[in-house]
Design a protein around this motif. Structure first.
Motif, PDB file in Angstrom:
ATOM      1  N   CYS A  42     -60.500  33.225   9.019  1.00 23.02           N
ATOM      2  CA  CYS A  42     -61.014  32.520  10.190  1.00 23.02           C
ATOM      3  C   CYS A  42     -61.329  31.063   9.906  1.00 23.02           C
ATOM      4  O   CYS A  42     -61.825  30.364  10.778  1.00 23.02           O
ATOM      5  CB  CYS A  42     -62.283  33.202  10.696  1.00 23.02           C
ATOM      6  N   CYS A  98     -62.711  38.103   4.533  1.00 19.95           N
ATOM      7  CA  CYS A  98     -61.241  38.034   4.549  1.00 19.95           C
ATOM      8  C   CYS A  98     -60.694  36.607   4.434  1.00 19.95           C
ATOM      9  O   CYS A  98     -59.550  36.412   4.021  1.00 19.95           O
ATOM     10  CB  CYS A  98     -60.685  38.708   5.800  1.00 19.95           C
ATOM     11  N   CYS A 144     -66.645  32.840  11.468  1.00 22.12           N
ATOM     12  CA  CYS A 144     -67.554  33.995  11.540  1.00 22.12           C
ATOM     13  C   CYS A 144     -68.933  33.679  10.967  1.00 22.12           C
ATOM     14  O   CYS A 144     -69.924  34.275  11.410  1.00 22.12           O
ATOM     15  CB  CYS A 144     -66.950  35.201  10.838  1.00 22.12           C
TER      16      CYS A 144
HETATM   17  S1  FES Z   1     -63.973  35.535   6.723  1.00 21.44           S
HETATM   18 FE1  FES Z   1     -63.145  37.185   7.826  1.00 21.44          FE
HETATM   19  S2  FES Z   1     -63.460  36.651   9.853  1.00 21.44           S
HETATM   20 FE2  FES Z   1     -64.384  35.071   8.793  1.00 21.44          FE
END
Ligand code: FES
Length: 147
Positions: A121, A118, A129
């Motif tokens: 983060c 995504c 992550c």
């Molecule tokens: S890229 Fe989605 S939480 Fe790290």
């Protein structure tokens, strides 16, 4: 650190564990077991309570940290929790004398998908992550101030 095979490698352990209210404390059995040990100093706290039988601290984690931790000598601080708590605990630890490489911060709360897809983060070019989620403050000081 509590595993008998490792316990001799560490000295005193202070656990500062905070929740918003007494009813929100998790791991009650583990907390009670740790309280019975004399090699663990438990500092349980809640933000506020009306419970007249509450026997622990009332106050935010940074405040309790400042009150209870007397020395950073030969010590490591590990901080895990909501970003606002981390944000206000970090300078307390620095004032207490913990060097940035001995302040360890867990940033799981920044993660969304948790698998590197995504892009929600990231801190600079680091993905919490994938590259963390645990970083030292020394590492974070090399990154943009977004954490
Ligand atoms: S890229 Fe989605 S939480 Fe790290």
């Amino acid at each position: 650190m509590l595993d008998p095979a490792n316990r001799g490698r560490f000295k005193d352990i202070h656990v500062i564990y905070g929740a918003r209210a007494p009813g929100m404390l998790l791991y009650r059995e583990e907390l009670a077991a740790w309280e019975r040990r004399d090699d663990i100093h438990m500092h349980i706290t809640v933000d506020s309570t009306n419970d007249p039988n509450w026997k622990y601290n009332v106050g935010f984690v940074p405040t309790i940290t400042e009150q209870k931790i007397k020395s950073a000598d030969n010590a490591i601080a590990m901080v895990c929790g909501p970003p606002i708590m981390i944000k206000f605990t970090q300078p307390v630890l620095e004032r207490l004398g913990f060097p940035p490489e001995r302040i360890i911060l867990s940033l799981e709360m920044r993660m969304k998908c948790g698998i590197g897809i995504c892009g929600r983060c990231n801190i600079g070019d680091q993905y919490v992550c994938k590259d963390g989620p645990v970083f030292s403050l020394a590492q974070l000081k090399q990154m943009p101030p977004e954490y």
